[in-house]
Design a protein around this motif. Structure first.
Motif, PDB file in Angstrom:
ATOM      1  N   GLU A 209      15.012  27.393  34.400  1.00 36.11           N
ATOM      2  CA  GLU A 209      15.194  28.210  33.199  1.00 36.11           C
ATOM      3  C   GLU A 209      13.955  29.050  32.918  1.00 36.11           C
ATOM      4  OE1 GLU A 209      16.160  25.252  30.289  1.00 36.11           O
ATOM      5  OE2 GLU A 209      18.282  25.192  30.881  1.00 36.11           O
ATOM      6  N   ILE A 210      12.784  28.448  33.052  1.00 35.82           N
ATOM      7  CA  ILE A 210      11.531  29.174  32.819  1.00 35.82           C
ATOM      8  C   ILE A 210      11.357  30.279  33.851  1.00 35.82           C
ATOM      9  CG2 ILE A 210       9.007  28.966  32.874  1.00 35.82           C
ATOM     10  CD1 ILE A 210       9.413  26.119  31.696  1.00 35.82           C
ATOM     11  N   ARG A 211      11.643  29.959  35.116  1.00 41.97           N
ATOM     12  CA  ARG A 211      11.516  30.955  36.193  1.00 41.97           C
ATOM     13  C   ARG A 211      12.458  32.127  35.961  1.00 41.97           C
ATOM     14  NH1 ARG A 211      12.340  28.470  41.811  1.00 41.97           N
ATOM     15  NH2 ARG A 211      14.408  28.238  40.955  1.00 41.97           N
ATOM     16  N   GLU A 212      13.692  31.850  35.516  1.00 41.74           N
ATOM     17  CA  GLU A 212      14.669  32.904  35.242  1.00 41.74           C
ATOM     18  C   GLU A 212      14.211  33.785  34.078  1.00 41.74           C
ATOM     19  OE1 GLU A 212      17.725  35.420  35.514  1.00 41.74           O
ATOM     20  OE2 GLU A 212      17.290  33.842  36.957  1.00 41.74           O
ATOM     21  N   LYS A 213      13.647  33.157  33.028  1.00 38.72           N
ATOM     22  CA  LYS A 213      13.152  33.901  31.868  1.00 38.72           C
ATOM     23  C   LYS A 213      12.022  34.844  32.278  1.00 38.72           C
ATOM     24  CE  LYS A 213      10.837  33.153  27.448  1.00 38.72           C
ATOM     25  NZ  LYS A 213       9.425  33.416  27.755  1.00 38.72           N
ATOM     26  N   ILE A 214      11.058  34.330  33.044  1.00 40.95           N
ATOM     27  CA  ILE A 214       9.934  35.153  33.489  1.00 40.95           C
ATOM     28  C   ILE A 214      10.423  36.268  34.405  1.00 40.95           C
ATOM     29  CG2 ILE A 214       7.823  35.154  34.878  1.00 40.95           C
ATOM     30  CD1 ILE A 214       7.327  32.288  33.802  1.00 40.95           C
TER      31      ILE A 214
ATOM     32  N   THR B 121       9.987  40.372  33.726  1.00 39.27           N
ATOM     33  CA  THR B 121       9.062  41.129  34.574  1.00 39.27           C
ATOM     34  C   THR B 121       9.735  41.932  35.680  1.00 39.27           C
ATOM     35  OG1 THR B 121       8.742  39.227  36.044  1.00 39.27           O
ATOM     36  CG2 THR B 121       7.223  39.439  34.188  1.00 39.27           C
ATOM     37  N   GLN B 122      11.047  41.969  35.728  1.00 44.70           N
ATOM     38  CA  GLN B 122      11.738  42.550  36.876  1.00 44.70           C
ATOM     39  C   GLN B 122      11.442  44.024  37.129  1.00 44.70           C
ATOM     40  OE1 GLN B 122      15.885  41.900  36.407  1.00 44.70           O
ATOM     41  NE2 GLN B 122      16.103  43.273  34.672  1.00 44.70           N
ATOM     42  N   ASN B 123      11.187  44.806  36.114  1.00 41.34           N
ATOM     43  CA  ASN B 123      10.952  46.240  36.324  1.00 41.34           C
ATOM     44  C   ASN B 123       9.504  46.653  36.065  1.00 41.34           C
ATOM     45  OD1 ASN B 123      13.655  46.842  37.010  1.00 41.34           O
ATOM     46  ND2 ASN B 123      14.209  46.778  34.842  1.00 41.34           N
ATOM     47  N   MET B 124       8.595  45.691  36.084  1.00 41.42           N
ATOM     48  CA  MET B 124       7.191  45.991  35.798  1.00 41.42           C
ATOM     49  C   MET B 124       6.467  46.487  37.048  1.00 41.42           C
ATOM     50  SD  MET B 124       5.804  42.959  33.380  1.00 41.42           S
ATOM     51  CE  MET B 124       6.444  42.704  31.750  1.00 41.42           C
ATOM     52  N   THR B 125       5.515  47.370  36.805  1.00 40.10           N
ATOM     53  CA  THR B 125       4.614  47.781  37.878  1.00 40.10           C
ATOM     54  C   THR B 125       3.600  46.658  38.094  1.00 40.10           C
ATOM     55  OG1 THR B 125       3.016  48.794  36.380  1.00 40.10           O
ATOM     56  CG2 THR B 125       4.815  50.206  37.191  1.00 40.10           C
ATOM     57  N   PHE B 126       2.803  46.785  39.147  1.00 42.18           N
ATOM     58  CA  PHE B 126       1.788  45.778  39.425  1.00 42.18           C
ATOM     59  C   PHE B 126       0.796  45.659  38.268  1.00 42.18           C
ATOM     60  CE2 PHE B 126      -2.315  44.519  41.350  1.00 42.18           C
ATOM     61  CZ  PHE B 126      -1.960  43.243  41.743  1.00 42.18           C
ATOM     62  N   GLU B 127       0.381  46.791  37.720  1.00 43.11           N
ATOM     63  CA  GLU B 127      -0.569  46.780  36.598  1.00 43.11           C
ATOM     64  C   GLU B 127       0.058  46.135  35.361  1.00 43.11           C
ATOM     65  OE1 GLU B 127      -3.799  47.500  36.764  1.00 43.11           O
ATOM     66  OE2 GLU B 127      -3.473  47.881  38.886  1.00 43.11           O
ATOM     67  N   GLU B 128       1.324  46.432  35.073  1.00 43.40           N
ATOM     68  CA  GLU B 128       2.009  45.820  33.938  1.00 43.40           C
ATOM     69  C   GLU B 128       2.147  44.310  34.141  1.00 43.40           C
ATOM     70  OE1 GLU B 128       4.957  49.441  32.469  1.00 43.40           O
ATOM     71  OE2 GLU B 128       5.568  48.167  34.155  1.00 43.40           O
ATOM     72  N   LEU B 129       2.421  43.900  35.364  1.00 44.74           N
ATOM     73  CA  LEU B 129       2.556  42.481  35.680  1.00 44.74           C
ATOM     74  C   LEU B 129       1.222  41.751  35.486  1.00 44.74           C
ATOM     75  CD1 LEU B 129       4.406  40.225  36.642  1.00 44.74           C
ATOM     76  CD2 LEU B 129       3.865  40.876  38.983  1.00 44.74           C
TER      77      LEU B 129
END
Length: 54
Positions: free
Chosen positions: A18-23, A27-35
């Motif tokens: 559940e935690i992995r799915e939430k994260i 974060t699915q559409n984040m750039t490297f800097e945003e991540l």
């Protein structure tokens, strides 16, 4: 020999998934800097330290 089944009070595998799915969804559409900023913010919010840091 008979196996005794116990009722789980806490399912750690379910919680981890559940935690992995939430994260992942956050974060699915984040750039490297945003991540990197997201991770740093999460560490600051939880007052967590990276492994090996004191």
């Amino acid at each position: 020999m008979e196996t005794i089944k116990k009722e789980k009070q806490f399912d750690s595998v379910k919680m981890m998934r559940e935690i992995r799915e939430k994260i992942s969804s956050e974060t699915q559409n984040m750039t490297f800097e945003e991540l990197k900023a997201y991770i740093n913010q999460q560490l600051a919010d939880n007052k967590s330290k990276l492994i090996g840091q004191q």
